[in-house]
Write a protein that holds these residues in place. Structure first.
Motif, mmCIF file in Angstrom:
data_model
loop_
_atom_site.group_PDB
_atom_site.id
_atom_site.type_symbol
_atom_site.label_atom_id
_atom_site.label_comp_id
_atom_site.label_asym_id
_atom_site.label_seq_id
_atom_site.Cartn_x
_atom_site.Cartn_y
_atom_site.Cartn_z
ATOM 1 N N LEU A 163 93.516 50.006 59.966
ATOM 2 C CA LEU A 163 92.460 49.584 62.070
ATOM 3 C C LEU A 163 93.370 49.715 63.051
ATOM 4 N N LEU A 164 92.708 50.471 63.778
ATOM 5 C CA LEU A 164 92.420 51.440 65.226
ATOM 6 C C LEU A 164 92.045 50.270 66.348
ATOM 7 N N SER A 165 92.977 49.340 67.350
ATOM 8 C CA SER A 165 92.397 48.878 68.179
ATOM 9 C C SER A 165 92.463 49.686 69.726
ATOM 10 N N GLY B 297 94.267 57.019 72.358
ATOM 11 C CA GLY B 297 95.295 56.467 73.074
ATOM 12 C C GLY B 297 94.824 54.378 72.520
ATOM 13 N N TYR B 298 94.008 54.507 71.128
ATOM 14 C CA TYR B 298 94.218 53.119 70.231
ATOM 15 C C TYR B 298 95.351 52.727 69.518
ATOM 16 N N THR B 299 95.583 52.021 69.575
ATOM 17 C CA THR B 299 96.964 50.642 68.041
ATOM 18 C C THR B 299 96.353 50.476 67.079
ATOM 19 N N PRO C 155 84.507 48.317 69.713
ATOM 20 C CA PRO C 155 84.653 48.739 68.784
ATOM 21 C C PRO C 155 86.155 49.297 68.277
ATOM 22 N N GLY C 156 86.405 48.542 67.222
ATOM 23 C CA GLY C 156 88.191 49.033 66.388
ATOM 24 C C GLY C 156 87.327 50.398 65.321
ATOM 25 N N PRO D 41 77.685 44.826 69.297
ATOM 26 C CA PRO D 41 77.319 43.918 67.792
ATOM 27 C C PRO D 41 78.268 44.923 66.650
ATOM 28 N N VAL D 42 78.948 46.119 66.845
ATOM 29 C CA VAL D 42 79.546 47.202 66.471
ATOM 30 C C VAL D 42 80.986 46.554 66.401
#
Length: 127
Positions: free
Chosen positions: A43-45, A28-30, A52-53, A5-6
């Protein structure tokens, strides 16, 4: 089937782009393809729907006290100590060192805006 849910972990920032760029190096998120320097939100994904981002939102307030929530980083590759050195080179600062003589423990760092986070031993180090 479990659904996380996050959706986002949100971090206040004076400069969302700069802080998101630092955390992209940590995780390492983009960075979102529509995000740019000067944006009020970045926003990092993780690239995985269940993860979660991390959302960075511009605020005028300075960080005043210790974080009540922080992230614990487990290196996906390499060691805790190698990761600490890499993150120090990327702009983190050392806050507290909880490493012990037997190789256990963790290191608390601060990101470029002073938010604390911990670097733990990798799964391989704990095995």
């Amino acid at each position: 089937m479990y659904v996380n849910p996050v959706r986002h972990i949100t971090i206040d920032a004076h400069d969302p782009w700069h802080l998101a760029s630092f955390w992209a190096a940590v995780t390492g998120y983009t960075v979102g393809e529509d995000d740019a320097p000067g944006d009020d939100e970045v926003l990092l994904s993780a690239g995985e729907p269940a993860a979660p981002g991390i959302l960075f939102v511009r605020v005028p307030d300075d960080k005043a006290t210790k974080n009540r929530v922080h992230l614990d980083i487990q290196p996906p590759a390499g060691t805790r100590d190698e990761t600490v050195e890499r993150l120090l080179q990327a702009g983190a600062t050392l806050y507290e060192d909880h490493r012990t003589a037997d190789g256990r423990g963790w290191v608390t760092l601060r990101d470029p805006e002073g938010n604390e986070f911990c670097v733990e031993r990798s799964a391989a180090e704990r095995a």
